[in-house]
Design a protein around this motif. Sequence first.
Motif, PDB file in Angstrom:
ATOM      1  N   HIS A   1     -33.536  10.560 -13.064  1.00 61.18           N
ATOM      2  CA  HIS A   1     -34.298  10.234 -12.203  1.00 61.18           C
ATOM      3  C   HIS A   1     -35.720  10.939 -12.195  1.00 61.18           C
ATOM      4  O   HIS A   1     -35.610  12.193 -12.688  1.00 61.18           O
ATOM      5  CB  HIS A   1     -33.819  10.836 -10.808  1.00 61.18           C
ATOM      6  CG  HIS A   1     -34.511  10.614  -9.493  1.00 61.18           C
ATOM      7  ND1 HIS A   1     -34.670  11.520  -8.569  1.00 61.18           N
ATOM      8  CD2 HIS A   1     -35.214   9.455  -9.015  1.00 61.18           C
ATOM      9  CE1 HIS A   1     -35.445  11.435  -7.748  1.00 61.18           C
ATOM     10  NE2 HIS A   1     -35.783   9.957  -7.956  1.00 61.18           N
TER      11      HIS A   1
ATOM     12  N   GLN B   1     -32.440   7.408  -1.970  1.00 68.48           N
ATOM     13  CA  GLN B   1     -31.157   7.467  -2.574  1.00 68.48           C
ATOM     14  C   GLN B   1     -30.086   6.282  -2.582  1.00 68.48           C
ATOM     15  O   GLN B   1     -29.661   5.779  -3.434  1.00 68.48           O
ATOM     16  CB  GLN B   1     -30.426   8.742  -2.338  1.00 68.48           C
ATOM     17  CG  GLN B   1     -31.200  10.024  -2.907  1.00 68.48           C
ATOM     18  CD  GLN B   1     -30.822  11.349  -2.302  1.00 68.48           C
ATOM     19  OE1 GLN B   1     -30.041  11.236  -1.314  1.00 68.48           O
ATOM     20  NE2 GLN B   1     -31.047  12.300  -2.882  1.00 68.48           N
TER      21      GLN B   1
ATOM     22  N   ASP C   1     -28.682  12.649 -12.714  1.00 68.95           N
ATOM     23  CA  ASP C   1     -27.804  12.527 -11.403  1.00 68.95           C
ATOM     24  C   ASP C   1     -26.314  12.561 -11.722  1.00 68.95           C
ATOM     25  O   ASP C   1     -26.010  12.740 -12.952  1.00 68.95           O
ATOM     26  CB  ASP C   1     -28.025  11.597 -10.332  1.00 68.95           C
ATOM     27  CG  ASP C   1     -27.555  10.186 -10.866  1.00 68.95           C
ATOM     28  OD1 ASP C   1     -27.189   9.940 -11.822  1.00 68.95           O
ATOM     29  OD2 ASP C   1     -28.239   9.238 -10.361  1.00 68.95           O
TER      30      ASP C   1
ATOM     31  N   SER D   1     -39.533   6.931  -6.830  1.00 68.02           N
ATOM     32  CA  SER D   1     -38.558   7.547  -7.738  1.00 68.02           C
ATOM     33  C   SER D   1     -38.510   6.393  -8.461  1.00 68.02           C
ATOM     34  O   SER D   1     -38.698   5.048  -8.516  1.00 68.02           O
ATOM     35  CB  SER D   1     -37.171   7.175  -6.932  1.00 68.02           C
ATOM     36  OG  SER D   1     -37.007   8.224  -6.157  1.00 68.02           O
TER      37      SER D   1
END
Length: 171
Positions: free
Chosen positions: A126, A166, A120, A141
Amino acid sequence: SGARYAEFMRSELFAPLRLERTFVPAATPPPDAAVRYGADDRALPFYDLDHRGASSIYASAYDLVRFGMFHLNDRAIGSASDGAGTGSILQARSIREMQRVHTWTNPGEGYGLGWRIEDDQHGFRHIGHTGGMPGVTTVLSLFPAERVVVVVLANTRSEIVVPLAQRVAGA
């Protein structure tokens, strides 16, 4: 193996990892399964899909975190003290191979074996997978360097589940 798919998954994966609320459904929903809701906020009748191995596994958020921690090589999951060595399910090198990008889709992101992988904008790796079908949206995740697993489940199709995951990961 000669075993039916549901039995194989139970005996070779779910039981050794102590995924006690994880099931391949039969003709009826598993015990305590959440009711799935459609776009009109009405409960959906139970349904099953015919593509075994690609979806249609019921799991609790707790079990998905355990599954994620297994993929982070957590020795408390699937360890000898659990009665099953991690290597009896997957060797550490197999897990590493699954989490290596095999197909690049864009700079910094691609696909491993069963996982979407990306670095990211903050430099965190991730590894994850999303899922969805009528009445279900899921995110699993993994953040290996941080040894963090994030799971978000919804019993409806929802566009907010991925951004929510997220935000949780960002915290």
